[in-house]
Scaffold this motif. Structure first.
Motif, PDB file in Angstrom:
ATOM      1  N   ILE A 113       0.833  -1.205   0.000  1.00 13.00           N
ATOM      2  CA  ILE A 113       0.000   0.000   0.000  1.00 13.00           C
ATOM      3  C   ILE A 113       0.866   1.253   0.000  1.00 13.00           C
ATOM      4  CG2 ILE A 113      -1.651   1.328   1.375  1.00 13.00           C
ATOM      5  CD1 ILE A 113      -2.938  -1.360   2.146  1.00 13.00           C
ATOM      6  N   ALA A 114       1.932   1.256   0.789  1.00 17.28           N
ATOM      7  CA  ALA A 114       2.804   2.436   0.857  1.00 17.28           C
ATOM      8  C   ALA A 114       3.408   2.753  -0.507  1.00 17.28           C
ATOM      9  CB  ALA A 114       3.909   2.221   1.887  1.00 17.28           C
ATOM     10  N   MET A 115       3.825   1.739  -1.221  1.00 13.50           N
ATOM     11  CA  MET A 115       4.416   1.982  -2.542  1.00 13.50           C
ATOM     12  C   MET A 115       3.379   2.476  -3.542  1.00 13.50           C
ATOM     13  SD  MET A 115       7.661   1.550  -2.494  1.00 13.50           S
ATOM     14  CE  MET A 115       8.164   1.281  -4.181  1.00 13.50           C
ATOM     15  N   VAL A 116       2.202   1.904  -3.511  1.00 13.15           N
ATOM     16  CA  VAL A 116       1.159   2.302  -4.464  1.00 13.15           C
ATOM     17  C   VAL A 116       0.687   3.726  -4.179  1.00 13.15           C
ATOM     18  CG1 VAL A 116      -1.182   1.819  -5.287  1.00 13.15           C
ATOM     19  CG2 VAL A 116       0.427  -0.064  -4.930  1.00 13.15           C
ATOM     20  N   LEU A 117       0.625   4.105  -2.918  1.00  9.18           N
ATOM     21  CA  LEU A 117       0.155   5.445  -2.572  1.00  9.18           C
ATOM     22  C   LEU A 117       1.237   6.511  -2.634  1.00  9.18           C
ATOM     23  CD1 LEU A 117      -2.259   4.723   0.420  1.00  9.18           C
ATOM     24  CD2 LEU A 117      -2.833   5.156  -1.978  1.00  9.18           C
ATOM     25  N   LEU A 142      -5.354  -4.470  -3.102  1.00 12.33           N
ATOM     26  CA  LEU A 142      -5.239  -4.239  -1.658  1.00 12.33           C
ATOM     27  C   LEU A 142      -5.533  -2.790  -1.285  1.00 12.33           C
ATOM     28  CD1 LEU A 142      -2.077  -6.332  -0.777  1.00 12.33           C
ATOM     29  CD2 LEU A 142      -4.405  -6.740   0.031  1.00 12.33           C
ATOM     30  N   VAL A 143      -5.042  -1.868  -2.088  1.00 15.56           N
ATOM     31  CA  VAL A 143      -5.298  -0.447  -1.815  1.00 15.56           C
ATOM     32  C   VAL A 143      -6.789  -0.174  -1.892  1.00 15.56           C
ATOM     33  CG1 VAL A 143      -4.930   1.907  -2.655  1.00 15.56           C
ATOM     34  CG2 VAL A 143      -3.027   0.306  -2.569  1.00 15.56           C
ATOM     35  N   HIS A 144      -7.437  -0.687  -2.919  1.00 13.46           N
ATOM     36  CA  HIS A 144      -8.882  -0.490  -3.061  1.00 13.46           C
ATOM     37  C   HIS A 144      -9.646  -1.104  -1.880  1.00 13.46           C
ATOM     38  CE1 HIS A 144      -7.842   0.486  -7.236  1.00 13.46           C
ATOM     39  NE2 HIS A 144      -8.997   1.131  -7.263  1.00 13.46           N
ATOM     40  N   GLU A 145      -9.265  -2.318  -1.508  1.00 10.85           N
ATOM     41  CA  GLU A 145      -9.953  -2.995  -0.406  1.00 10.85           C
ATOM     42  C   GLU A 145      -9.776  -2.255   0.920  1.00 10.85           C
ATOM     43  OE1 GLU A 145      -8.483  -7.009  -0.419  1.00 10.85           O
ATOM     44  OE2 GLU A 145      -9.635  -7.536  -2.228  1.00 10.85           O
ATOM     45  N   GLU A 146      -8.556  -1.802   1.180  1.00 12.89           N
ATOM     46  CA  GLU A 146      -8.310  -1.056   2.422  1.00 12.89           C
ATOM     47  C   GLU A 146      -9.108   0.242   2.442  1.00 12.89           C
ATOM     48  OE1 GLU A 146      -6.428  -1.676   5.358  1.00 12.89           O
ATOM     49  OE2 GLU A 146      -6.599  -3.679   4.511  1.00 12.89           O
ATOM     50  N   PHE A 147      -9.160   0.918   1.319  1.00 20.60           N
ATOM     51  CA  PHE A 147      -9.940   2.156   1.253  1.00 20.60           C
ATOM     52  C   PHE A 147     -11.404   1.880   1.528  1.00 20.60           C
ATOM     53  CE2 PHE A 147     -12.647   5.066  -1.131  1.00 20.60           C
ATOM     54  CZ  PHE A 147     -12.280   6.269  -0.532  1.00 20.60           C
ATOM     55  N   CYS A 149     -12.756  -0.652   3.053  1.00 27.16           N
ATOM     56  CA  CYS A 149     -12.958  -1.161   4.415  1.00 27.16           C
ATOM     57  C   CYS A 149     -12.813  -0.068   5.466  1.00 27.16           C
ATOM     58  CB  CYS A 149     -11.957  -2.277   4.681  1.00 27.16           C
ATOM     59  SG  CYS A 149     -12.042  -2.965   6.338  1.00 27.16           S
ATOM     60  N   LEU A 150     -11.803   0.764   5.329  1.00 28.23           N
ATOM     61  CA  LEU A 150     -11.515   1.736   6.384  1.00 28.23           C
ATOM     62  C   LEU A 150     -12.159   3.098   6.200  1.00 28.23           C
ATOM     63  CD1 LEU A 150      -7.739   0.940   6.907  1.00 28.23           C
ATOM     64  CD2 LEU A 150      -9.660   0.260   8.347  1.00 28.23           C
ATOM     65  N   TYR A 151     -12.364   3.521   4.976  1.00 32.77           N
ATOM     66  CA  TYR A 151     -12.821   4.892   4.771  1.00 32.77           C
ATOM     67  C   TYR A 151     -14.254   5.004   4.290  1.00 32.77           C
ATOM     68  CZ  TYR A 151      -7.980   5.900   5.571  1.00 32.77           C
ATOM     69  OH  TYR A 151      -6.747   5.977   6.149  1.00 32.77           O
ATOM     70  N   LEU A 152     -14.677   4.111   3.438  1.00 33.40           N
ATOM     71  CA  LEU A 152     -16.058   4.206   2.978  1.00 33.40           C
ATOM     72  C   LEU A 152     -17.050   3.869   4.086  1.00 33.40           C
ATOM     73  CD1 LEU A 152     -16.044   2.846  -0.672  1.00 33.40           C
ATOM     74  CD2 LEU A 152     -16.149   5.198   0.122  1.00 33.40           C
ATOM     75  N   LYS A 163     -19.227   6.616  -4.401  1.00 34.86           N
ATOM     76  CA  LYS A 163     -17.863   6.813  -3.920  1.00 34.86           C
ATOM     77  C   LYS A 163     -16.899   5.820  -4.560  1.00 34.86           C
ATOM     78  CE  LYS A 163     -19.053   8.990   0.369  1.00 34.86           C
ATOM     79  NZ  LYS A 163     -18.961   8.991   1.795  1.00 34.86           N
ATOM     80  N   ASP A 164     -17.384   4.636  -4.915  1.00 34.54           N
ATOM     81  CA  ASP A 164     -16.532   3.666  -5.605  1.00 34.54           C
ATOM     82  C   ASP A 164     -15.995   4.242  -6.899  1.00 34.54           C
ATOM     83  OD1 ASP A 164     -16.371   1.573  -3.901  1.00 34.54           O
ATOM     84  OD2 ASP A 164     -18.010   0.425  -4.798  1.00 34.54           O
TER      85      ASP A 164
END
Length: 176
Positions: A113-117, A142-147, A149-152, A163-164
Motif C-alpha cells: 500500500i505504501a508503494m502504491v500510494l 489491496l489499496v482499493h480494499e483497504e480504502f 474497508c476503512l474509509y467508505l 464513492k466507488d
C-alpha cells in the motif's frame, strides 16, 4: 579494509615475507589478490547500501527501490564472466539469501500500500521495474480494499456506489 589492503599490496607482501616474525603463512598468492579485488568490487554495493541507510531513517518507499537495485547489481555480478567462479557462486548465494528475506515484504500489506500510494512510485514503479503482473494487480486490489474497508464505512453507506467511482487508480494518479 579490502581497499586498504589492495592499495598497499606491495607493503603487505613485503611484511608477510618476513620469516623471522612468522607472518609468511599469511602471504597471499597472485590469484588471491585478484580474488580480493573482485570481492571488493562486489561488496561495494552492500557497503553503499549500508551507508545509504545509515544516513537517514529508511522508510518503506526507499527500502523497496534500494533492494531492487541491490538485487539487480548482484544478478549482474553473478553472471559477469570477468569474476572468478568462486565470486560468482558467493554472489549467487548472497542473492538467494537476500531474495528469501525480500520476498517477506510480499506478506506485508503495508509495503504494498505504501508503494502504491507514494506520489513518486505508484503502480508505474512496479511496471517500470518489471514486477510480475499478478503482484501489481494484488497491490492495486489491496489499496482499493483497504480504502473501502476503512474509509467508505466511516461515511454514510447510502452513497457507497458513487464513492466507488471516485476511487480509481492508474499508473500516475491515485485519487480519493
Amino acid at each position: 579494509m579490502l581497499d586498504y589492503a589492495l592499495k598497499h599490496q606491495d607493503t603487505v607482501n613485503t611484511i608477510t615475507q618476513w620469516w623471522e616474525v612468522g607472518l609468511w603463512k599469511f602471504e597471499l598468492e597472485d590469484h588471491e589478490w585478484t580474488m580480493l579485488g573482485q570481492l571488493r568490487d562486489v561488496l561495494k554495493i552492500l557497503k553503499d547500501a549500508t551507508l545509504y541507510f545509515s544516513r537517514a531513517t529508511p522508510n518503506l518507499t526507499t527500502v523497496i527501490p534500494a533492494m531492487d537495485h541491490i538485487y539487480n547489481m548482484l544478478t549482474s555480478y553473478s553472471h559477469n564472466k570477468k569474476y572468478m567462479l568462486s565470486i560468482c557462486s558467493a554472489v549467487q548465494l548472497t542473492k538467494n539469501t537476500l531474495n528469501r528475506y525480500y520476498q517477506l515484504t510480499d506478506n506485508s500489506v503495508t509495503y504494498q500500500i505504501a508503494m502504491v500510494l507514494h506520489p513518486q512510485h505508484k503502480l508505474a514503479y512496479f511496471k517500470a521495474t518489471q514486477w510480475e503482473d499478478d503482484w501489481i494487480e494484488t497491490a492495486d486490489r489491496l489499496v482499493h480494499e483497504e480504502f473501502k474497508c476503512l474509509y467508505l464505512s466511516i461515511n454514510d453507506n447510502s452513497d457507497v456506489e458513487s464513492k466507488d467511482n471516485v476511487f480509481k487508480s492508474n499508473d500516475n494518479v491515485l485519487m480519493v
